[in-house]
Design a protein around this motif. Structure first.
Motif, mmCIF file in Angstrom:
data_model
loop_
_atom_site.group_PDB
_atom_site.id
_atom_site.type_symbol
_atom_site.label_atom_id
_atom_site.label_comp_id
_atom_site.label_asym_id
_atom_site.label_seq_id
_atom_site.Cartn_x
_atom_site.Cartn_y
_atom_site.Cartn_z
ATOM 1 N N SER A 112 31.040 95.386 80.119
ATOM 2 C CA SER A 112 29.970 95.038 79.183
ATOM 3 C C SER A 112 28.711 94.607 79.925
ATOM 4 O O SER A 112 28.777 94.044 81.028
ATOM 5 C CB SER A 112 30.430 93.923 78.250
ATOM 6 O OG SER A 112 29.355 93.448 77.474
ATOM 7 N N SER A 113 27.566 94.892 79.317
ATOM 8 C CA SER A 113 26.305 94.416 79.888
ATOM 9 C C SER A 113 26.189 92.901 79.798
ATOM 10 O O SER A 113 25.354 92.296 80.473
ATOM 11 C CB SER A 113 25.127 95.064 79.144
ATOM 12 O OG SER A 113 25.178 94.754 77.761
ATOM 13 N N MET A 114 27.037 92.268 78.983
ATOM 14 C CA MET A 114 27.053 90.812 78.868
ATOM 15 C C MET A 114 27.924 90.172 79.943
ATOM 16 O O MET A 114 28.035 88.951 80.003
ATOM 17 C CB MET A 114 27.543 90.401 77.479
ATOM 18 C CG MET A 114 26.657 90.904 76.346
ATOM 19 S SD MET A 114 27.329 90.540 74.697
ATOM 20 C CE MET A 114 27.303 88.748 74.696
ATOM 21 N N GLY A 115 28.586 91.004 80.757
ATOM 22 C CA GLY A 115 29.399 90.482 81.846
ATOM 23 C C GLY A 115 30.884 90.521 81.601
ATOM 24 O O GLY A 115 31.665 90.359 82.529
ATOM 25 N N GLY A 116 31.304 90.727 80.360
ATOM 26 C CA GLY A 116 32.722 90.746 80.041
ATOM 27 C C GLY A 116 33.243 92.141 79.781
ATOM 28 O O GLY A 116 32.992 93.069 80.549
ATOM 29 N N LEU A 117 33.945 92.296 78.665
ATOM 30 C CA LEU A 117 34.590 93.552 78.315
ATOM 31 C C LEU A 117 33.845 94.213 77.157
ATOM 32 O O LEU A 117 33.343 93.533 76.253
ATOM 33 C CB LEU A 117 36.053 93.305 77.931
ATOM 34 C CG LEU A 117 36.907 94.543 77.644
ATOM 35 C CD1 LEU A 117 37.132 95.335 78.924
ATOM 36 C CD2 LEU A 117 38.235 94.143 77.006
ATOM 37 N N ARG A 118 33.768 95.511 77.192
ATOM 38 C CA ARG A 118 33.208 96.290 76.076
ATOM 39 C C ARG A 118 34.301 97.194 75.530
ATOM 40 O O ARG A 118 34.939 97.931 76.278
ATOM 41 C CB ARG A 118 32.022 97.125 76.533
ATOM 42 C CG ARG A 118 31.656 98.224 75.535
ATOM 43 C CD ARG A 118 30.400 98.979 75.914
ATOM 44 N NE ARG A 118 29.224 98.155 75.700
ATOM 45 C CZ ARG A 118 27.983 98.600 75.865
ATOM 46 N NH1 ARG A 118 27.778 99.833 76.268
ATOM 47 N NH2 ARG A 118 26.949 97.807 75.639
ATOM 48 N N ALA A 119 34.503 97.140 74.212
ATOM 49 C CA ALA A 119 35.433 98.026 73.515
ATOM 50 C C ALA A 119 34.618 98.990 72.662
ATOM 51 O O ALA A 119 33.850 98.562 71.792
ATOM 52 C CB ALA A 119 36.397 97.233 72.637
ATOM 53 N N LEU A 120 34.758 100.296 72.924
ATOM 54 C CA LEU A 120 34.038 101.325 72.199
ATOM 55 C C LEU A 120 34.987 102.027 71.236
ATOM 56 O O LEU A 120 36.023 102.576 71.656
ATOM 57 C CB LEU A 120 33.441 102.355 73.158
ATOM 58 C CG LEU A 120 32.292 101.867 74.048
ATOM 59 C CD1 LEU A 120 31.906 102.948 75.052
ATOM 60 C CD2 LEU A 120 31.091 101.481 73.202
#
Length: 451
Positions: free
Chosen positions: A438-446
């Protein structure tokens, strides 16, 4: 141009051949027909048409040689008139003497089909005449005639001959019939191939719709025997799968009832018991057991019975975000208010809720966004600022009951089914769920759902 190595030619041709069954079947029919027509045309012009033209040219050259030799034997005007009269009556030749002239310059003009007439007439005249000659077979000045001129002692003898005396003028009729037959056969082949391919396309559409949970009530097997056999096998498979779903749902409903009844009795007994630390621990254990039972049943039951609906995506996300905010999560929503998508709202709401609550358990800030895919459909993105997951563990995280405690903070209430349920919902729509950084530093779920 550099030639490809022999081993690369199959790959080169494969990339340029049609990839669809329709294109390949059409190529199988049309290509042999086209090659056959080219071969027939080549044989016709090379053997028959040129042979007939050569014979006609030889006959015309013989008549012209007779006229020239007859005049040279007796060059009187009276003899020339007699020769011209006989040639016009018997040979369809128009003969005149152009006194004091010479042959035109610039060589012989060419204009006949493939130059066959030029070659044939030139060879015939060469073999029959000893005098210089010139001819024009292009048909530019006289489309229906051939202009032939021979140098004689007192000038030039000009002979105008009908074109059909020097060339087989019906060759274009053969080409017309050949082209018409090709168009007719190709049209019939296209109609039959299209009808067979349409049956396969309908079978593929029905299978795809069933995979996404949509109903196809008007699907009936048709087409060739093998295609109908495959369609019947698909219908039998669909009935078996639906029967399995119904049996599983009925079994899970019974299990749910059987398990909830003793849990309810235990909760009542603990509610009536004297408050103590042990009682509180038992209540917490019962709550966790009830939560796990709910997740087990949700994972096994799915949302297969829900119908597809066109919903406002922003309202759906706002509902999920509001539920997460009630438990203290900080959720930001980014979606176009006018964005709509066709999906199962309850199933997608549950999948997004699982992803958001999973993000809330491991991060402090969450962002839920939605956008339209270029190919149609919609994409949801759930980002958090938590510790994230290592890329090599992305697929492991989707396995049921996988917790990945070493990579993320431990979720004391979870049983490792959140991502599994979300992927199951997405795939039931024909889409999928993937993980990324993620661009926020964590995980991105698409979550990608096709249109």
């Amino acid at each position: 141009m550099r030639l490809l190595p022999a081993r690369l030619w199959p790959r080169f041709l494969k990339r340029r051949l049609p990839s669809s069954l329709w294109g390949r079947a059409l190529l199988i029919i049309v290509l042999p027909v086209a090659l056959m027509q080219v071969a027939v045309t080549w044989v016709f012009f090379d053997a028959h048409w040129q042979t007939v033209t050569a014979r006609l040219s030889e006959g015309l050259a013989g008549d012209i040689a007779w006229a020239v030799e007859s005049y040279k034997e007796d060059p009187r005007p009276e003899n020339l008139r007699e020769i011209a009269d006989r040639a016009e009556r018997s040979m369809q030749l128009s003969i005149v003497l152009q006194e004091g002239r010479s042959l035109p310059g610039g060589g012989r003009r060419r204009g006949s089909l493939f130059g066959a007439l030029d070659r044939s007439l030139s060879q015939a005249l060469d073999s029959r005449l000893d005098d210089p000659f010139w001819f024009d077979a292009s048909g530019r000045r006289y489309p229906a005639y051939v202009d032939i001129r021979v140098q004689v002692p007192h000038g030039v003898m000009r002979i105008i001959a009908p074109r059909d005396r020097a060339v087989a003028t019906r060759g274009h009729i053969f080409l017309l019939w050949l082209g018409g037959a090709t168009v007719l056969l190709t049209s019939v082949a296209i109609l039959f191939i299209r009808n067979q391919v349409r049956a396969i396309e309908r079978l593929a559409s029905a299978a795809d719709a069933f995979g996404r949970g949509a109903e196809v009530p008007d699907f009936k097997p048709h087409g060739a025997k093998e295609v109908r056999q495959a369609a019947h096998a698909f219908l039998d498979m669909r009935e078996r799968i639906q029967r399995h779903f119904e049996q599983r749902t009925a079994l899970l409903a019974s299990v749910s009832h059987d398990l909830r009844t003793p849990l309810t009795r235990l909760k009542l007994e603990l509610a009536l018991a004297e408050p103590s630390r042990r009682v509180n621990d038992m209540k917490r254990d019962l709550g966790e057991m009830e939560h796990m039972i709910d997740e087990y049943l949700a994972f096994a039951r799915g949302e297969g019975g829900e119908m597809l609906e066109t919903v406002a995506v922003r309202e759906l996300i706002d509902g999920v975000a509001e539920g997460a905010r009630r438990v203290g999560a900080s959720v930001e929503v980014e979606a176009d208010p006018g964005l709509e998508a066709t999906l199962r709202p309850n199933a997608v709401r549950r999948a997004l809720s699982n992803l958001v609550m999973n993000a809330a358990a491991h991060g402090e800030k969450i962002r839920v966004a939605a956008r339209t895919l270029p190919s149609g459909g919609v994409e949801f993105a759930v980002d958090d600022d938590g510790p994230g997951i290592e890329p090599e563990n992305y697929e492991e995280a989707f396995k049921p009951f996988s917790r990945l405690d070493e990579a993320r903070n431990q979720n004391v209430k979870g049983v490792g089914l959140g991502l599994a349920i979300a992927r199951d919902v997405a795939r039931s729509h024909g889409g999928d769920v993937t993980l990324d950084r993620s661009s926020m530093g964590g995980l991105r779920a698409l979550v990608r759902l096709p249109g």
